[in-house]
Design a protein around this motif. Structure first.
Motif: not given
Length: 351
Positions: A20-25
């Protein structure tokens, strides 16, 4: 019955939150006439692909699922396969299907009324992270078969699955049969799931052996030039190691299992405190719904930013200092939009 393994909870929550963090950031959108096309800093900088050897953690998610399902099937097998499968997927499948239906209807209405030809690309981008759900449901349905194979053939099962994955790659690349690569969409993730059946038998020494075996395998496959170095898709690469998965993901799985085993004592010392346990419990309870709905939250955040700030949805440029300084905001804002979606679609507990 074994007591609940808090380390497994941590592994599953971490694997999903990292995605999730990879996709968002790190999602960089390139806008085209057919809709948004995602890329990432990997598309602009060479060499940083090696970070994906730890940050592409879907193999670990399926591995943990195999461990959990092997134990739960031993406990619940008398209730039957149908009951077992439905019990483990209903709190995941129903809200996910409702979400997909909502986006499909929204896309169809937008295309019919406003003639937005690019809306199809938007809908596909938002629902694409749900691909794993179909594989996950199939693997749960295969748990009785996986359990029987594990009891009957033990370690030969993951060896055979790894061999099939390699044969598929040979047929795909050597004999130019690209369609057969999709066989590995089941075989590779089944291997990761089946590997979870061995979790409680792995020692620290075995962990080091798996760590170096996977590391050497990754290095050999990647630096041979046969496969890309990145464990995620990168625009411009001649192929993706993840869609469909190649044999490189098998080496990645072995590497990550070894890494998880050898770092377990350190992580457990950190998790020993009451506060840390509570944090892990909270994160574990929302990790799966967060993963399912994070792309919806990101889409809503992007659209809101476009409407309120008059900015651009597309940010197709090489990351600069300002882009990096904006990364915390790129995480917080989609999170604020995702949490209401989780509540709206009623996903209340993990599966």
């Amino acid at each position: 019955m074994r007591p609940r393994d808090e380390y497994l909870d941590w592994l599953r929550a971490t694997s999903l939150v990292v995605v999730v963090l990879w996709h968002w950031a790190f999602t960089i959108l390139r806008w085209t006439p057919t809709g948004p096309v995602p890329t990432s800093p990997l598309g602009f900088w060479s060499g940083v692909w090696i970070l994906t050897w730890l940050l592409q953690v879907l193999p670990m998610f399926f591995y943990v699922g195999g461990c959990v399902h092997s134990s739960s099937w031993a406990r619940d097998r008398k209730q039957g396969v149908g009951h077992y499968v439905w019990r483990h997927v209903r709190h995941l499948l129903v809200p996910a299907l409702l979400l997909v239906l909502t986006w499909v209807v929204l896309g169809a209405v937008s295309w019919a009324i406003f003639g937005l030809s690019w809306i199809r690309g938007v809908v596909l981008l938002v629902v694409s992270p749900l691909w794993f759900l179909g594989v996950y449901v199939v693997l749960i349905a295969l748990v009785p078969v996986s359990s029987w194979l594990h009891r009957r053939f033990d370690v030969l099962v993951p060896v055979w699955l790894g061999g099939i994955a390699m044969v598929v790659d040979v047929l795909r690349f050597r004999y130019d049969l690209p369609w057969i690569g999709w066989v590995n969409m089941l075989v590779v993730w089944w291997l990761a799931h089946q590997a979870g059946f061995f979790h409680h038998r792995l020692t620290r020494r075995t962990g080091w052996a798996l760590f170096f075996c996977g590391l050497f395998g990754l290095a050999g496959l990647v630096f041979s030039g046969l496969y890309p170095g990145s464990m995620v898709g990168v625009p411009g690469d001649r192929l993706s190691n993840i869609g469909p998965p190649t044999f490189v993901i098998v080496a990645l799985l072995v590497f990550q299992i070894g890494f998880a085993v050898v770092t377990r004592p350190l992580v457990e010392r950190v998790l020993d405190g009451t506060v840390a346990r509570r944090v892990v419990a909270v994160v574990s309870s929302i990790a799966l719904p967060l993963f399912l709905f994070h792309s919806t939250g990101m889409a809503l955040a992007r659209v809101s930013g476009f409407l309120l700030l008059g900015g651009q949805i597309s940010d197709d440029r090489a990351p600069d200092l300002i882009w990096w300084l904006q990364r915390p905001l790129a995480v917080v804002v989609p999170l604020l939009f995702t949490l209401p979606v989780i509540v709206l679609f009623g996903l209340r507990r993990r599966t």
